[in-house]
Design a protein around this motif. Structure first.
Motif, PDB file in Angstrom:
ATOM      1  N   PHE A 447       0.825  -1.202   0.000  1.00  0.00           N
ATOM      2  CA  PHE A 447       0.000   0.000   0.000  1.00  0.00           C
ATOM      3  C   PHE A 447       0.865   1.260   0.000  1.00  0.00           C
ATOM      4  CE2 PHE A 447      -1.948   3.289   2.752  1.00  0.00           C
ATOM      5  CZ  PHE A 447      -2.960   3.699   1.891  1.00  0.00           C
ATOM      6  N   VAL A 448       1.843   1.293   0.878  1.00  0.00           N
ATOM      7  CA  VAL A 448       2.715   2.473   0.975  1.00  0.00           C
ATOM      8  C   VAL A 448       3.451   2.703  -0.345  1.00  0.00           C
ATOM      9  CG1 VAL A 448       4.748   3.437   2.106  1.00  0.00           C
ATOM     10  CG2 VAL A 448       2.985   2.314   3.473  1.00  0.00           C
ATOM     11  N   VAL A 449       4.002   1.630  -0.917  1.00  0.00           N
ATOM     12  CA  VAL A 449       4.746   1.754  -2.182  1.00  0.00           C
ATOM     13  C   VAL A 449       3.825   2.242  -3.301  1.00  0.00           C
ATOM     14  CG1 VAL A 449       5.959   0.470  -3.990  1.00  0.00           C
ATOM     15  CG2 VAL A 449       6.463   0.016  -1.577  1.00  0.00           C
ATOM     16  N   THR A 450       2.646   1.631  -3.414  1.00  0.00           N
ATOM     17  CA  THR A 450       1.721   2.000  -4.486  1.00  0.00           C
ATOM     18  C   THR A 450       1.177   3.410  -4.281  1.00  0.00           C
ATOM     19  OG1 THR A 450       1.063  -0.322  -4.614  1.00  0.00           O
ATOM     20  CG2 THR A 450      -0.314   1.262  -5.779  1.00  0.00           C
ATOM     21  N   ALA A 451       0.953   3.798  -3.019  1.00  0.00           N
ATOM     22  CA  ALA A 451       0.395   5.119  -2.732  1.00  0.00           C
ATOM     23  C   ALA A 451       1.359   6.243  -3.108  1.00  0.00           C
ATOM     24  CB  ALA A 451       0.018   5.215  -1.258  1.00  0.00           C
ATOM     25  N   ILE A 452       2.663   5.992  -2.970  1.00  0.00           N
ATOM     26  CA  ILE A 452       3.629   7.059  -3.288  1.00  0.00           C
ATOM     27  C   ILE A 452       4.074   7.020  -4.758  1.00  0.00           C
ATOM     28  CG2 ILE A 452       4.478   7.130  -0.923  1.00  0.00           C
ATOM     29  CD1 ILE A 452       6.975   5.643  -1.834  1.00  0.00           C
ATOM     30  N   LEU A 453       3.766   5.921  -5.446  1.00  0.00           N
ATOM     31  CA  LEU A 453       4.216   5.768  -6.836  1.00  0.00           C
ATOM     32  C   LEU A 453       3.765   6.908  -7.745  1.00  0.00           C
ATOM     33  CD1 LEU A 453       5.780   4.015  -8.799  1.00  0.00           C
ATOM     34  CD2 LEU A 453       3.705   2.657  -9.175  1.00  0.00           C
TER      35      LEU A 453
END
Length: 504
Positions: A447-453
Motif C-alpha cells: 500500500f505504501v509503495v503504491t500510494a507514493i508511486l
C-alpha cells in the motif's frame, strides 16, 4: 477531430450501471442473510449517494468536463493530487479485470461442461487472455461501439436475468416453499459491536465503487447538464433495489452451507427452474451465458473509462509524449495497450499463484480496495474545496441543501471512506491465523509503495511538457509500434468486484 455521435441518456446510464451493477455479486450479498437489505440501504444512502451526487456537481462545473476525477481533483487540490487520484482509479481496475474474467470463465466452464477452463491454471490463463484482449481490441472503435456493447450487456446480462430471477423467486415464495433464512427484526438489523460485522459492512460499500468512472465520457453525453445528474440518481435507486432483491432471492433459496460465491447465481437459477420444470435444465445454461455476456459488457465499460482519465493526464504533459496519441476514434490506444500488458501480468501472477485461493491473491484484491479508497478521499477533499473556496464557479447541478447540506452529504461519504480504509486492513476470515501478520505486513508495504508511486512519477515527469502539449495525434491501431506493443500485432496475450471475497 472527427465529429462523434452523442451518447443517449440510456446509453450513458447503461455504461455507468455496468460499472456498478452485476448479477454475479448477489451470492456475496446473500452470505449476510437478511442483513444484506440493511447493509445495502445503509451503504447506498450513506456512501453511494454522496459519491454520485458530488460527482454530478463536479462534472457539471463549467470547464471541468474533461478527465473525470483527474480534472476535478486537479482543479481543487492541484495537478499532483489529480494525477494520484486517476492513477489509483486506473490501478485498481487492472486487478479488477482479472476477477471479472474469472467469473466469465466459471460460467463458460459450466455451460460448456469444460471444468478445466476454471480449474487448470494454464487453460484458465489462456482463456483469460483471449477474453480480455478480444474485448480490449473491440473497444478501439470508439465510445459509440463501447456504448452499444455495454447497452446490450446491461439489458441481456443484468436486466433480463434479474427480472427472471425475481419472477421465479416470487413464484417460489408465493407457492409456500421453505425459505432458507429467518425473517424477523433481529435478522434485519446487524450487531455493529462485532468487528466481523464492520468488515462485512465495508464490503457492501465497496460493492458500489466505480459510479464516478463514467464521468470521463460526459462530453459525449447528450445534454449533460440534465442527463448526468439524472443518470446518477436513477442509478442509486436501481442499484439499491436490484442488489437487495437479488441478494435476498439467492439467500432465501440456497442454504448457506451449499452457497458458492462464484456460482451462486447459477445455483439459484438451477434450483428455481428445476423446481418448476425438470426439463428446463438447458435454460440454466442460457441464463449463465447471458450473465457472462453482461460481465463482458462490464469489462468493456472499464477498458476505456479510466484510460481516458489517464489520457487527460498525458495531455497535460504528466506522462510520456507518445501516450497522448489516439486513433481516429479518439481512443488512447497506447494507454489501452499498456493497461492490457499490466492486466496480462496480473493475470499470470494471480492465476499461476493459485487461481484465486491463495494469500497473494487476497493481498492483491485488498490492495486494489485500499488504493481506490485513497482516491475517494481525494475526491471528497476536492469537493470540500469546491464548495468552500470555489463556490462562485458556475455549475448546472448542485447537491441539495446549499453549503450546509453539501457539507453533511460529502462529510458522511468522506468519513465512511476513512472508516472503510482502516477496516480493509483487518485480515479476512479465510486467512489462517498464522498468516494474518504476514498478510497485514505485505498489504501495508504494498500500500505504501503504491500510494507514493504516482507522486514519484509526477515529480519525474518533464515539466516542459506543460508548454509544449500538442493536439492528440490520430493513428490507426495497426500503426502502434509492435516492438513496444506486441498485442498490436494481433497476438492473443492476454477482477468489480470480488473484493467481497475478503470477508470470507
Amino acid at each position: 477531430m472527427m465529429n462523434q455521435k452523442k451518447i443517449s441518456l440510456f446509453g450513458f446510464f447503461a455504461l455507468t450501471a455496468s460499472m456498478v451493477l452485476t448479477v454475479y455479486e448477489y451470492p456475496t450479498f446473500a452470505t449476510s442473510k437478511l442483513h444484506l437489505v440493511f447493509f445495502l440501504l445503509l451503504g447506498g444512502l450513506l456512501w453511494f449517494l454522496p459519491v454520485a451526487l458530488c460527482a454530478a456537481e463536479m462534472a457539471t462545473v463549467e470547464g471541468w468536463k474533461n478527465g473525470g476525477i483527474f480534472s476535478w481533483v486537479s482543479q481543487t487540490l492541484g495537478e499532483r493530487f489529480g494525477f494520484a487520484a486517476i492513477f489509483f482509479q486506473w490501478f485498481q481496475i487492472t486487478v479488477g479485470f482479472v476477477t471479472m474474467i474469472y467469473f466469465i470463465l466459471g460460467a463458460l466452464s459450466y455451460v460448456l461442461n469444460f471444468q478445466a477452463l476454471n480449474t487448470d491454471p494454464l487453460i484458465k490463463f489462456i482463456g483469460l487472455l483471449i477474453i480480455f484482449w478480444g474485448l480490449t481490441f473491440s473497444q478501439l472503435g470508439g465510445t459509440q461501439r463501447t456504448a452499444k456493447l455495454v447497452k446490450a450487456g446491461f439489458v441481456v446480462g443484468i436486466v433480463i436475468p434479474s427480472i427472471i430471477l425475481f419472477g421465479l423467486a416470487a413464484a417460489y415464495f408465493i407457492g409456500g416453499n421453505p425459505i432458507e433464512i429467518p425473517i424477523n427484526k433481529h435478522a434485519f438489523v446487524p450487531d455493529f459491536s462485532q468487528v466481523s460485522t464492520l468488515v462485512v459492512f465495508v464490503s457492501f460499500i465497496l460493492a458500489y465503487m466505480g459510479v464516478e468512472a463514467s464521468a470521463s465520457h460526459i462530453n459525449e453525453l447528450e445534454n449533460p447538464k440534465r442527463n448526468y445528474p439524472l443518470a446518477m440518481i436513477l442509478l442509486v435507486i436501481l442499484a439499491i433495489s436490484l442488489d437487495a432483491i437479488g441478494g435476498f432471492s439467492v439467500a432465501a433459496v440456497i442454504p448457506q452451507k451449499d452457497l458458492s460465491l462464484s456460482a451462486g447465481v447459477i445455483q439459484t437459477f438451477q434450483t428455481l427452474i428445476l423446481h418448476f420444470n425438470h426439463h428446463l435444465g438447458w435454460l440454466v445454461k442460457v441464463i449463465a451465458l447471458m450473465i457472462a455476456f453482461g460481465v463482458m459488457g462490464e469489462v468493456s465499460s472499464w477498458v476505456v473509462g479510466p484510460s481516458r482519465g489517464m489520457f487527460a493526464a498525458a495531455q497535460r504533459g504528466l506522462l510520456p509524449k507518445f501516450l497522448r496519441k489516439t486513433n481516429t476514434h479518439e481512443v488512447p490506444v497506447p494507454l489501452v495497450m499498456i493497461q492490457g500488458i499490466i492486466v496480462t501480468l496480473w493475470g499470470a501472477v494471480l492465476t499461476f499463484g493459485g487461481g484465486g485461493n491463495n494469500l497473494s491473491f487476497l493481498v492483491a484484491i485488498s490492495l486494489t480496495v485500499v488504493i481506490y479508497l485513497v482516491g475517494y478521499l481525494l475526491f471528497f477533499i476536492g469537493y470540500f474545496v469546491l464548495i468552500y473556496k470555489k463556490q462562485n464557479l458556475k455549475r448546472t447541478y448542485n447537491v441539495p441543501g446549499k453549503r450546509v447540506g453539501k457539507t453533511i452529504i460529502a462529510g458522511i461519504g468522506f468519513l465512511l471512506s476513512i472508516f472503510a480504509l482502516f477496516i480493509s486492513f483487518v485480515p479476512p476470515a479465510s486467512i489462517a491465523k498464522n498468516e494474518t501478520h504476514t498478510y497485514q505486513m505485505i498489504l501495508l508495504i504494498s500500500f505504501v509503495v503504491t500510494a507514493i508511486l504516482p507522486f514519484i512519477v509526477y515529480e519525474l515527469h518533464d515539466k516542459r511538457g506543460h508548454d509544449t502539449i500538442e493536439e492528440p495525434r490520430h493513428f490507426k491501431a495497426r500503426d502502434v509500434n509492435p516492438a513496444i506493443y506486441p498485442a498490436a500485432r494481433g497476438e492473443h496475450h492476454i477482477i468489480k468486484k470480488e473484493e467481497h471475497i475478503l470477508k470470507h
